[in-house]
Design a protein around this motif. Structure first.
Motif, PDB file in Angstrom:
ATOM      1  N   THR A  51       0.833  -1.199   0.000  1.00  0.00           N
ATOM      2  CA  THR A  51       0.000   0.000   0.000  1.00  0.00           C
ATOM      3  C   THR A  51       0.869   1.250   0.000  1.00  0.00           C
ATOM      4  O   THR A  51       0.639   2.187  -0.770  1.00  0.00           O
ATOM      5  CB  THR A  51      -0.943  -0.003   1.221  1.00  0.00           C
ATOM      6  OG1 THR A  51      -1.777  -1.159   1.142  1.00  0.00           O
ATOM      7  CG2 THR A  51      -1.792   1.242   1.263  1.00  0.00           C
ATOM      8  N   GLU A  55       1.126   4.118  -2.906  1.00  0.00           N
ATOM      9  CA  GLU A  55       0.894   5.532  -2.623  1.00  0.00           C
ATOM     10  C   GLU A  55       2.076   6.387  -3.081  1.00  0.00           C
ATOM     11  O   GLU A  55       1.886   7.468  -3.645  1.00  0.00           O
ATOM     12  CB  GLU A  55       0.624   5.740  -1.135  1.00  0.00           C
ATOM     13  CG  GLU A  55      -0.735   5.232  -0.718  1.00  0.00           C
ATOM     14  CD  GLU A  55      -0.962   5.296   0.780  1.00  0.00           C
ATOM     15  OE1 GLU A  55      -0.042   5.678   1.530  1.00  0.00           O
ATOM     16  OE2 GLU A  55      -2.078   4.942   1.205  1.00  0.00           O
ATOM     17  N   CYS A  58       1.820   6.697  -6.843  1.00  0.00           N
ATOM     18  CA  CYS A  58       0.782   7.667  -7.235  1.00  0.00           C
ATOM     19  C   CYS A  58       1.245   9.096  -7.008  1.00  0.00           C
ATOM     20  O   CYS A  58       1.007   9.974  -7.853  1.00  0.00           O
ATOM     21  CB  CYS A  58      -0.511   7.395  -6.474  1.00  0.00           C
ATOM     22  SG  CYS A  58      -1.326   5.873  -6.971  1.00  0.00           S
ATOM     23  N   ASP A  59       1.905   9.338  -5.894  1.00  0.00           N
ATOM     24  CA  ASP A  59       2.420  10.686  -5.615  1.00  0.00           C
ATOM     25  C   ASP A  59       3.450  11.102  -6.667  1.00  0.00           C
ATOM     26  O   ASP A  59       3.445  12.241  -7.136  1.00  0.00           O
ATOM     27  CB  ASP A  59       3.053  10.753  -4.222  1.00  0.00           C
ATOM     28  CG  ASP A  59       2.031  10.642  -3.111  1.00  0.00           C
ATOM     29  OD1 ASP A  59       0.816  10.818  -3.378  1.00  0.00           O
ATOM     30  OD2 ASP A  59       2.447  10.362  -1.966  1.00  0.00           O
TER      31      ASP A  59
END
Length: 81
Positions: A51, A55, A58-59
């Motif tokens: 996870t 993340e 994605c950032d």
């Protein structure tokens, strides 16, 4: 990491589950890995890593999009085409 045959796993399920609390156990059938038994604690740890990694990805992609001039309005326009 310990490994057992599928037959051993069936015959000694309780011992297999006990062992999995301290380390993952590979179950092998016909010289191939077919499953890995691990504790809920280890499973949760691995999920958290995945996870967090997603993340960060994605950032990173979001920052690149902003640098390239992408805005919410442009994205909405692209998605409505």
């Amino acid at each position: 990491m310990r490994s057992v045959t599928a037959t051993e796993a069936k015959q000694n399920l309780g011992a297999l589950l006990d062992s999995a609390q301290s380390e993952p156990v590979v179950i092998r059938r016909q010289k191939r890995d077919i499953a890995i038994v691990l504790s809920p604690r280890e499973y949760d740890r691995l999920r958290a890593i995945n996870t967090e990694e997603f993340e960060r990805f994605c950032d990173r992609i979001g920052a690149q999009a902003v640098e390239a001039g992408m805005t919410e309005a442009k994205l909405a326009e692209i998605l409505s085409e």
